[in-house]
Design an enzyme around this catalytic site. Structure first.
Site, PDB file in Angstrom:
ATOM      1  CB  ILE A  57       4.194 -31.462  21.002  1.00 19.06           C
ATOM      2  CG1 ILE A  57       4.165 -29.934  20.795  1.00 19.06           C
ATOM      3  CG2 ILE A  57       4.289 -31.775  22.485  1.00 19.06           C
ATOM      4  CD1 ILE A  57       2.962 -29.240  21.467  1.00 19.06           C
ATOM      5  CB  SER A  58       8.975 -29.503  18.358  1.00 17.53           C
ATOM      6  OG  SER A  58       8.912 -30.371  17.265  1.00 17.53           O
TER       7      SER A  58
END
Ligand code: SAH
Length: 210
Positions: A57-58
């Site tokens: 997840i960024s």
């Protein structure tokens, strides 16, 4: 939520994120829902985090910056490639009219779809498969966001932009890329290079082969 407010202030505003709509969207989406339960205490840390299927997840700042670069207006149609956790999808869906999102891994897609359903975000169409050539049947799009690193800007994605449309995509090597924005103008395509970044690789037809 105190941790979320702190994230907005220290990770986003202090680094120059200004668009009020983007900050509001980041303020509204509960990031803790989008990370694996065993690391939910790290949901607001200033970093990318591991998710299922060896993906990530960024980092919140990258999500905000990419969203700002997309310059979304209410009602616009967006294509997202690399659903992953669905966090970026939720941000996009809260700003746009409709989001089409494509994910390679079915497990991730199902998890993301469940999370968005829980948040009652209903303006999203999910698809499992190779998003690297886009989704021509639903084109044109006002905005296209790719959240995996590509070797080059895929030609078919540019072609699926509406006039004035923006494509935001990390382009470069397998581990380090530059965030590129391509804008469709009346006479063609205009490319700008933005921040440097590190994304997991884009696979599929227009991605890295292996
Ligand atoms: N925006 C997501 C990023 C997830 S990481 C988040 O913040 O959670 C990038 C995702 O792109 C991974 O889930 C990976 O499986 C997916 N991906 C890579 N190549 C793809 C392709 N060709 N088509 C669709 N999804 C792809």
């Amino acid at each position: 939520m105190a941790e979320r407010e702190e994230m907005i202030r220290t990770q986003l505003e202090r680094r120059g994120i200004q668009a009020p709509a983007v900050l509001d969207a980041m303020r509204a989406v509960p990031r803790e829902l989008f990370v694996p339960e065993e690391i939910s205490n790290k949901a607001y840390s200033d970093a990318a985090l591991p998710i299922e299927c060896e993906q990530t997840i960024s980092q919140p700042y990258i999500v905000a910056r990419m969203t700002e670069l997309l310059e979304l207006e209410p009602g616009q149609r967006v294509l997202e490639i690399g659903t992953g956790s669905g966090y970026q999808t939720a941000i996009l869906a809260s700003l746009a009219g409709w989001v089409y999102t494509i994910e390679w891994h079915l497990k991730l897609l199902n998890l993301a779809a469940d999370r968005l359903e829980r948040l009652e975000q209903t303006n999203v169409t999910f698809r499992c498969g190779d998003g690297s050539p886009g989704w021509p049947q639903q084109a044109p799009y006002d905005a296209i966001m790719v959240t995996a690193g590509a070797p080059t800007v895929p030609e078919p994605l540019q072609e699926q932009l509406a006039p004035g449309g923006r494509l935001v995509i990390p382009v470069g090597g397998m581990t380090n890329q530059t965030m590129v924005r391509v804008r469709r103008t009346e006479s063609g395509f205009q490319r700008e290079d933005h921040l440097s970044c590190r994304f997991v690789k884009l696979v599929g037809k227009e991605g890295w082969s292996d």
